[in-house]
Design an enzyme around this catalytic site. Structure first.
Site, PDB file in Angstrom:
ATOM      1  N   ARG A  63       0.818  -1.223   0.000  1.00 49.77           N
ATOM      2  CA  ARG A  63       0.000   0.000   0.000  1.00 49.77           C
ATOM      3  C   ARG A  63       0.852   1.273   0.000  1.00 49.77           C
ATOM      4  O   ARG A  63       0.486   2.285   0.588  1.00 49.77           O
ATOM      5  CB  ARG A  63      -0.973   0.009   1.187  1.00 49.77           C
ATOM      6  CG  ARG A  63      -1.906  -1.182   1.240  1.00 49.77           C
ATOM      7  CD  ARG A  63      -2.793  -1.278   0.008  1.00 49.77           C
ATOM      8  NE  ARG A  63      -3.700  -2.413   0.113  1.00 49.77           N
ATOM      9  CZ  ARG A  63      -3.464  -3.613  -0.412  1.00 49.77           C
ATOM     10  NH1 ARG A  63      -2.337  -3.842  -1.086  1.00 49.77           N
ATOM     11  NH2 ARG A  63      -4.346  -4.586  -0.282  1.00 49.77           N
ATOM     12  N   SER A  80     -11.392  -2.686   2.204  1.00 47.45           N
ATOM     13  CA  SER A  80     -10.771  -2.824   3.527  1.00 47.45           C
ATOM     14  C   SER A  80     -10.554  -1.447   4.134  1.00 47.45           C
ATOM     15  O   SER A  80      -9.914  -0.590   3.531  1.00 47.45           O
ATOM     16  CB  SER A  80      -9.427  -3.555   3.401  1.00 47.45           C
ATOM     17  OG  SER A  80      -9.617  -4.865   2.921  1.00 47.45           O
ATOM     18  N   GLU A 102      -6.819   2.552   5.818  1.00 49.22           N
ATOM     19  CA  GLU A 102      -6.406   2.409   4.417  1.00 49.22           C
ATOM     20  C   GLU A 102      -7.219   3.360   3.547  1.00 49.22           C
ATOM     21  O   GLU A 102      -6.753   3.810   2.505  1.00 49.22           O
ATOM     22  CB  GLU A 102      -6.604   0.969   3.949  1.00 49.22           C
ATOM     23  CG  GLU A 102      -6.123   0.703   2.549  1.00 49.22           C
ATOM     24  CD  GLU A 102      -6.148  -0.753   2.175  1.00 49.22           C
ATOM     25  OE1 GLU A 102      -6.458  -1.055   1.016  1.00 49.22           O
ATOM     26  OE2 GLU A 102      -5.850  -1.596   3.034  1.00 49.22           O
TER      27      GLU A 102
END
Length: 304
Positions: A178, A229, A299
Site C-alpha cells: 500500500r 478494507s 487504508e
C-alpha cells in the site's frame, strides 16, 4: 473573481471539448456513496487534457484533486471547494507487444484483467475483483490473494506538476505494501501504465478469475457501499481478525456499520455520512488498541 469563475473561463477558452460539471455530487463518484458537491469536476479524456486542467487549477489558486474510480476515498459531507479532475474517461487500453499491455490511468482494473485474459496473458487474475482504477492501483500498489501490481508493472508515465512528465520503472516507483513513491508525493499523477505479463491459456486464466471472484463474494460485503478494507494490515496481524476479536462486528455509528460478514469493512447501510464513518473508525481504533495493543491505520483516504 472567484477561483472557479477564473477556471471556467480558462477551460472554455482552451479546453472547450472537456466536460466540466458544476456542484457535482461527490457521492455519485465514490463507492462509499458519501460526500457533498465538488465546486467543479472535470473529465479529461487524455493525459494532455489532464495536464492542462491541473495547470489551470493551480493557476486559479487551488490544488486540484485527482480522482479515479473513488473506491478508496471518503469525501466530506459539506463537499469540496476545489477542482476535482476525474480520470474515468482516460481509458486507453491496447496490447503493445507480445507480453505488454498499455493502460490509461482511469481504466478500471476489472477491464484490464479481462483484456489480459482475452489476449491469453496471465498475471492480472488477482486484479479482477479489485474495484479501483489503474492510476490508483499503481499509486497504492494494489494487491489481493497473493498478487500485486508490483509483480506485473513495467513502467508508468507520471506527471509531477513542478517538474513535468517522467517515465518511471516499477523499481523507481519503490512499490511496497500500500505504498509507492507516489504516496510520498501526493501531488504526482499517474497518466498511463505499462504492464508486462506472461502468455497463458485463456480458459485457465478465466477459471482462476472466476474462482477469486467467488471467494470475494463469499467473504466480503459487496452488497453494501464501502471503500473495501477500511484499515491497512498491521505487521503480524490481520485487521479484520483484531476487530472481530474486540467484539466489534455490527458496531454502528449512524448509518455506518462494521460489517457482520467481514469485520475489516466499514459499510454504508443507508444514509451514512462522512461524520458517521469517521466516528466509527475512531471507535474501532480505540477498542482494538485497548484489546490488542495494536493501533490500526486507515487504508481509506479521508479527503478534507
Amino acid at each position: 473573481m472567484l477561483w472557479y469563475e477564473e477556471f471556467d473561463r480558462a477551460a472554455a477558452d482552451y479546453l472547450p471539448d472537456v466536460t466540466v460539471e458544476r456542484e457535482e455530487p461527490l457521492a455519485k463518484h465514490c463507492s462509499f456513496r458519501i460526500g457533498g458537491p465538488a465546486r467543479r469536476m472535470a473529465f479529461p479524456r487524455s493525459g494532455e487534457q489532464l495536464v492542462l486542467l491541473e495547470s489551470f487549477g493551480r493557476d486559479c489558486g487551488g490544488e486540484p484533486l485527482i480522482l479515479g474510480n473513488g473506491t478508496n476515498v471518503l469525501f466530506p459531507d459539506e463537499g469540496l471547494d476545489r477542482l476535482v479532475i476525474n480520470t474515468r474517461d482516460m481509458c486507453l487500453l491496447e496490447r503493445i507487444g507480445e507480453r505488454e499491455v498499455l493502460a490509461g490511468a482511469g481504466l478500471p482494473l476489472v477491464r484490464l484483467a479481462v483484456f489480459a485474459q482475452q489476449n491469453g496473458l496471465t498475471g492480472l487474475e488477482f486484479a479482477h475483483g479489485i474495484p479501483g482504477s489503474v492510476g490508483g492501483a499503481v499509486c497504492m500498489n494494489a494487491g489481493a490473494y497473493g498478487g500485486e501490481i508490483k509483480g506485473v508493472l513495467q513502467e508508468a508515465l507520471i506527471l509531477f506538476p513542478e517538474e513535468g512528465i517522467r517515465r518511471l520503472t516499477a523499481e523507481e516507483l519503490d512499490l511496497s505494501y500500500r505504498h509507492s513513491l507516489l504516496t510520498d508525493r501526493p501531488e504526482a499523477v499517474v497518466l498511463q501504465a505499462e504492464f508486462r505479463l506472461t502468455p497463458g491459456d485463456p480458459a485457465a486464466i478465466r477459471t482462476q478469475m472466476e474462482d477469486l471472484m467467488a471467494r470475494r463474494k463469499a467473504s466480503q460485503p459487496l452488497e453494501y457501499p464501502s471503500a473495501g478494507s477500511t484499515f491497512k494490515r498491521p505487521a503480524g496481524h490481520y485487521a479484520g481478525a483484531l476487530i472481530q476479536e474486540a467484539g466489534l462486528k455490527g458496531l454502528r455509528a449512524g448509518g455506518a456499520q462494521v460489517s457482520e460478514k467481514h469485520a475489516g469493512f466499514v459499510i454504508n447501510t443507508g444514509g451514512a455520512t462522512c461524520a458517521d464513518v469517521r466516528e466509527l473508525i475512531t471507535r474501532v481504533q480505540r477498542a482494538v488498541l485497548e484489546t490488542s495493543g495494536v493501533l490500526l491505520e486507515p487504508e481509506v483516504r479521508i479527503i478534507q
